[in-house]
Design a protein around this motif. Structure first.
Motif, PDB file in Angstrom:
ATOM      1  N   MET A   1     -10.037 -21.969  -7.198  1.00 62.25           N
ATOM      2  CA  MET A   1      -9.505 -21.772  -8.514  1.00 62.25           C
ATOM      3  C   MET A   1      -8.821 -20.409  -8.617  1.00 62.25           C
ATOM      4  O   MET A   1      -7.762 -20.304  -9.221  1.00 62.25           O
TER       5      MET A   1
ATOM      6  N   GLN B   1      -7.202 -27.607 -17.395  1.00 63.71           N
ATOM      7  CA  GLN B   1      -7.509 -28.260 -16.136  1.00 63.71           C
ATOM      8  C   GLN B   1      -7.408 -29.747 -16.382  1.00 63.71           C
ATOM      9  O   GLN B   1      -8.179 -30.313 -17.144  1.00 63.71           O
TER      10      GLN B   1
ATOM     11  N   PHE C   1      -8.721 -34.040 -11.666  1.00 59.51           N
ATOM     12  CA  PHE C   1      -9.702 -33.578 -10.686  1.00 59.51           C
ATOM     13  C   PHE C   1     -10.090 -34.790  -9.865  1.00 59.51           C
ATOM     14  O   PHE C   1     -10.527 -35.801 -10.423  1.00 59.51           O
TER      15      PHE C   1
ATOM     16  N   VAL D   1      -7.396 -30.356  -7.617  1.00 61.77           N
ATOM     17  CA  VAL D   1      -7.523 -29.949  -9.013  1.00 61.77           C
ATOM     18  C   VAL D   1      -6.137 -29.547  -9.505  1.00 61.77           C
ATOM     19  O   VAL D   1      -5.463 -28.749  -8.868  1.00 61.77           O
TER      20      VAL D   1
ATOM     21  N   THR E   1      -4.170 -27.697 -12.405  1.00 65.21           N
ATOM     22  CA  THR E   1      -4.354 -26.749 -13.501  1.00 65.21           C
ATOM     23  C   THR E   1      -2.989 -26.317 -14.020  1.00 65.21           C
ATOM     24  O   THR E   1      -2.096 -26.023 -13.234  1.00 65.21           O
TER      25      THR E   1
END
Length: 61
Positions: free
Chosen positions: A1, A31, A34, A51, A53
């Motif tokens: 992240m 976000q 996923f 992921v 974002t």
């Protein structure tokens, strides 16, 4: 992240430079997607994590 945030900031700084502006604060961060999947059929015990974002920065002159 942390890597994703750093990449987003680098991209935003380049955009700001190209538009003759300066990067300001983060306005929002979301976000979205996923997912976890097998890397391939031969190694199902090794996973790939994705992921997505979205980070929105403001610009200032």
């Amino acid at each position: 992240m942390a890597e994703a945030i750093a990449n987003a900031q680098t991209t935003a700084e380049q955009f700001a430079e190209n538009s003759h502006s300066r990067l300001n604060k983060i306005v929002s961060a979301d976000q979205g997607q996923f997912s976890i999947s097998d890397r391939d059929d031969n190694t199902p015990y090794i996973k790939r994590v994705r992921v997505v974002t979205t980070i929105t920065y403001s610009l200032k002159d």
